[in-house]
Write an enzyme that holds these catalytic residues in place. Structure first.
Site, PDB file in Angstrom:
ATOM      1  N   HIS A 308       0.851  -1.191   0.000  1.00 30.03           N
ATOM      2  CA  HIS A 308       0.000   0.000   0.000  1.00 30.03           C
ATOM      3  C   HIS A 308       0.880   1.232   0.000  1.00 30.03           C
ATOM      4  CE1 HIS A 308      -3.121   2.856   1.093  1.00 30.03           C
ATOM      5  NE2 HIS A 308      -3.966   1.958   0.658  1.00 30.03           N
ATOM      6  N   ASP A 365      -7.929  -5.414   0.106  1.00 31.78           N
ATOM      7  CA  ASP A 365      -8.480  -6.248  -0.961  1.00 31.78           C
ATOM      8  C   ASP A 365      -8.053  -7.705  -0.866  1.00 31.78           C
ATOM      9  OD1 ASP A 365      -9.994  -4.331  -2.235  1.00 31.78           O
ATOM     10  OD2 ASP A 365      -8.231  -3.492  -3.219  1.00 31.78           O
TER      11      ASP A 365
HETATM   12  N1  CMC Z   1       4.173  -7.633  -4.877  1.00 31.31           N
HETATM   13  C1  CMC Z   1       5.516  -7.607  -5.060  1.00 31.31           C
HETATM   14  N2  CMC Z   1       6.287  -6.521  -4.929  1.00 31.31           N
HETATM   15  C2  CMC Z   1       5.646  -5.375  -4.591  1.00 31.31           C
HETATM   16  C3  CMC Z   1       4.260  -5.316  -4.394  1.00 31.31           C
HETATM   17  C4  CMC Z   1       3.515  -6.491  -4.540  1.00 31.31           C
HETATM   18  N3  CMC Z   1       2.190  -6.485  -4.357  1.00 31.31           N
HETATM   19  N4  CMC Z   1       3.899  -4.043  -4.084  1.00 31.31           N
HETATM   20  C5  CMC Z   1       5.041  -3.328  -4.083  1.00 31.31           C
HETATM   21  N5  CMC Z   1       6.093  -4.128  -4.390  1.00 31.31           N
HETATM   22  C6  CMC Z   1       7.507  -3.728  -4.414  1.00 31.31           C
HETATM   23  C7  CMC Z   1       7.845  -2.913  -5.641  1.00 31.31           C
HETATM   24  O1  CMC Z   1       8.259  -3.730  -6.711  1.00 31.31           O
HETATM   25  C8  CMC Z   1       8.927  -2.018  -5.115  1.00 31.31           C
HETATM   26  O2  CMC Z   1      10.108  -2.769  -5.028  1.00 31.31           O
HETATM   27  P1  CMC Z   1      11.571  -2.058  -5.254  1.00 31.31           P
HETATM   28  O3  CMC Z   1      11.700  -1.060  -4.131  1.00 31.31           O
HETATM   29  O4  CMC Z   1      12.542  -3.164  -5.187  1.00 31.31           O
HETATM   30  O5  CMC Z   1      11.501  -1.410  -6.616  1.00 31.31           O
HETATM   31  C9  CMC Z   1       8.489  -1.716  -3.685  1.00 31.31           C
HETATM   32  O6  CMC Z   1       7.711  -2.865  -3.305  1.00 31.31           O
HETATM   33  C10 CMC Z   1       7.658  -0.450  -3.536  1.00 31.31           C
HETATM   34  O7  CMC Z   1       6.574  -0.538  -4.463  1.00 31.31           O
HETATM   35  P2  CMC Z   1       5.949   0.698  -5.219  1.00 31.31           P
HETATM   36  O8  CMC Z   1       5.312   0.222  -6.475  1.00 31.31           O
HETATM   37  O9  CMC Z   1       6.966   1.789  -5.329  1.00 31.31           O
HETATM   38  O10 CMC Z   1       4.854   1.133  -4.166  1.00 31.31           O
HETATM   39  P3  CMC Z   1       3.615   2.077  -4.449  1.00 31.31           P
HETATM   40  O11 CMC Z   1       3.317   2.764  -3.189  1.00 31.31           O
HETATM   41  O12 CMC Z   1       3.848   2.905  -5.660  1.00 31.31           O
HETATM   42  O13 CMC Z   1       2.452   1.033  -4.826  1.00 31.31           O
HETATM   43  C11 CMC Z   1       0.609  -0.429  -4.686  1.00 31.31           C
HETATM   44  C12 CMC Z   1       1.438   0.663  -3.969  1.00 31.31           C
HETATM   45  C13 CMC Z   1      -0.623  -0.749  -3.832  1.00 31.31           C
HETATM   46  C14 CMC Z   1       0.147   0.082  -6.066  1.00 31.31           C
HETATM   47  C15 CMC Z   1       1.498  -1.693  -4.842  1.00 31.31           C
HETATM   48  O14 CMC Z   1       1.898  -2.159  -3.572  1.00 31.31           O
HETATM   49  C16 CMC Z   1       0.800  -2.790  -5.635  1.00 31.31           C
HETATM   50  O15 CMC Z   1       0.859  -2.788  -6.873  1.00 31.31           O
HETATM   51  N6  CMC Z   1       0.094  -3.751  -4.923  1.00 31.31           N
HETATM   52  C17 CMC Z   1      -0.674  -4.758  -5.612  1.00 31.31           C
HETATM   53  C18 CMC Z   1      -2.013  -4.206  -6.041  1.00 31.31           C
HETATM   54  C19 CMC Z   1      -2.967  -3.988  -4.877  1.00 31.31           C
HETATM   55  O16 CMC Z   1      -3.135  -4.848  -4.027  1.00 31.31           O
HETATM   56  N7  CMC Z   1      -3.648  -2.845  -4.884  1.00 31.31           N
HETATM   57  C20 CMC Z   1      -4.669  -2.507  -3.872  1.00 31.31           C
HETATM   58  C21 CMC Z   1      -4.231  -1.370  -2.999  1.00 31.31           C
HETATM   59  S1  CMC Z   1      -5.267  -1.178  -1.557  1.00 31.31           S
HETATM   60  C22 CMC Z   1      -6.820  -0.799  -2.113  1.00 31.31           C
HETATM   61  C23 CMC Z   1      -6.903   0.382  -3.019  1.00 31.31           C
HETATM   62  O17 CMC Z   1      -6.124   1.329  -2.958  1.00 31.31           O
HETATM   63  O18 CMC Z   1      -7.827   0.398  -3.823  1.00 31.31           O
END
Ligand code: CMC
Length: 430
Positions: A308, A365
């Site tokens: 998140h 989720d």
């Molecule tokens: N699985 C594997 N690696 C992950 C994941 C994941 N679900 N989420 C983040 N990472 C890694 C990412 O690759 C990055 O690694 P590195 O630092 O080595 O490059 C690090 O963790 C930070 O990730 P980020 O993409 O910079 O984080 P963000 O804050 O931009 O993204 C997120 C947040 C929710 C989009 C992301 O965690 C994600 O894609 N999660 C899966 C989708 C999901 O469950 N979404 C629902 C969110 S909660 C409900 C809502 O908001 O609607």
């Protein structure tokens, strides 16, 4: 606003400027950079708004490090235990919990605005039989501005209030109608003698040939999920609602834009994606390889329902839903092998250094799809469920924005990386 400021030193040009600090009632202070470009010639660069507050807001507070979520100051755990979705909606919109009379009035008004215009059925009938219900919901909510165009003077507080009520009342009706048209059932009209969530379940599932026997666990669980999904401060869809709202667009257009933003798998679409991921994993014995794949950046695969932007600790909503999932499956006497896969996945990921170091915990989720499945909500309706609940939050933010004194059209800047100026070349010479 405090009278404190931060001194910004521009070493390159040997000068400094002072940026005022903006503080709220809770949370980290912010630097007011509104005059930065005028005074220094610099913009700020913050893709994804990781360090940027786009507005002041008194609706919802999150402390991502401590796993705290407050609606109007009330902890989500207390609302989940004692409130109901409609009362929570009132709270989000009006800022205070309603008295009994205020709640009754609000419920009466919402109840009496649940019908959709009869010709809106034609609109829904225009979609192909296999249309995704999110597409139908998004388009149908946008179309409400055509049905209520005579009440769109947004300078009139009463017309704003009425639009808010109509949205909260009609989104479930449209959502259920979208589902029914996808399965070829006649649209079920909303029944005024039922409360909000039960009414929705009747509109979804009652067939003309027999009355619906509803297990109270189902309505209770859905009401709880709606409370948990009702708002989450400036997330992508709410920020979209505010960005569209900042142009003066009508509320139906704003909420339709929010629905479109919610659809993405990184946001509300994650609940649908979680279920297909768990189905693909299929068995607890395949969890280790799924986790390995999620850690491999080249795979393009992420564990859906994990991570998140704001929570760097357990998502408090996930804790509540996790408990609820076990209760719902037990009450409804359902054995779902996907729950075993989910629990194995959670266990492995929470111990894995990749997820621990990046503070990736299950989010709201991760478990909600399993409950929706137990409630017989079809997978393609999962994000629609989220949209019904989040309508309360979107509407609250849109209303707040309308009375913000220093509101401006949202207009981010960019760091241009394209070609420098060059002359047009005739086609034969390229
Ligand atoms: N699985 C594997 N690696 C992950 C994941 C994941 N679900 N989420 C983040 N990472 C890694 C990412 O690759 C990055 O690694 P590195 O630092 O080595 O490059 C690090 O963790 C930070 O990730 P980020 O993409 O910079 O984080 P963000 O804050 O931009 O993204 C997120 C947040 C929710 C989009 C992301 O965690 C994600 O894609 N999660 C899966 C989708 C999901 O469950 N979404 C629902 C969110 S909660 C409900 C809502 O908001 O609607």
């Amino acid at each position: 606003m405090s009278d404190q400021s931060v001194q910004l030193i521009d070493g390159k040009n040997d000068r400094s400027t002072s940026l005022p600090i903006v503080t709220g009632t809770l949370g980290d202070p912010a630097l007011d950079i509104g005059r930065l470009n005028k005074e220094t010639g610099y913009f700020t660069y913050d893709p994804g708004f990781v360090s940027t507050a786009s507005t002041r807001s008194a609706i919802t507070y999150i402390d991502g490090d401590k796993g705290v979520l407050l609606y109007r100051g009330y902890p989500i755990e207390q609302l989940a235990k004692h409130s109901n979705f409609l009362e929570t909606s009132y709270l989000l919109i009006n800022g205070e919990l309603p008295s009994r009379t205020e709640f009754n009035q609000f419920e009466h008004e919402v109840t009496h605005h649940t019908m959709m215009h009869e010709s809106q059925k034609n609109f829904l009938n225009g979609f192909r039989y296999d249309a995704h219900p999110m597409a139908m919901l998004c388009a149908s909510v946008a179309s409400l501005s055509a049905f209520y165009h005579d009440n769109l003077d947004m300078d009139d507080p009463e017309q704003r209030r009425l639009a808010a009520i109509r949205l909260i009342a009609k989104v479930p009706t449209i959502a259920a109608a979208a589902y029914r048209s996808s399965v070829g059932w006649p649209v079920r009209y909303p029944r005024n003698n039922l409360e909000y969530v039960t009414r929705f379940l009747h509109m979804m599932f009652e067939v003309p040939s027999e009355p619906l026997e509803l297990n109270p666990t189902v309505a209770k669980a859905l009401d709880l999920l709606f409370i948990l999904h009702a708002d989450h401060e400036q997330n992508a869809s709410t920020s979209t609602v505010r960005l569209v709202g900042s142009t003066g667009a009508n509320p139906y257009a704003c909420i339709a834009a929010g629905i479109a933003a919610l659809w993405g798998p990184a946001h509300g679409g994650a609940n649908e994606a979680v279920l297909s991921m768990l189905t693909d994993i299929g068995d607890a014995k395949n969890v280790a390889s799924a986790v390995a794949k999620a850690k491999d950046k080249d795979s393009g695969f992420r564990l859906m329902g994990f991570g998140h932007r704001v929570y760097k600790n357990f998502d408090p909503r996930a804790t509540i839903i996790r408990e609820m999932t076990h209760k719902v499956l037990a009450d409804l006497n359902i054995k779902d092998p996907l729950l075993d896969v989910a629990m194995a996945l959670e266990e492995v990921a929470l111990k894995d250094s990749y997820f621990v170091e990046r503070k990736l915990y299950p989010n709201v989720d991760f478990y909600s799809g399993i409950i929706y499945k137990a409630l017989r909500i079809p997978t393609e309706m999962f994000t629609v469920m989220f949209a019904i609940a989040r309508t309360a939050g979107w509407v609250a933010h849109w209303l707040e924005q309308q009375v913000t004194p220093d509101a401006k059209i949202g207009r981010p800047r960019q760091v241009y990386t394209g070609s420098v100026q060059r002359d047009y070349i005739e086609v034969g010479k390229r």
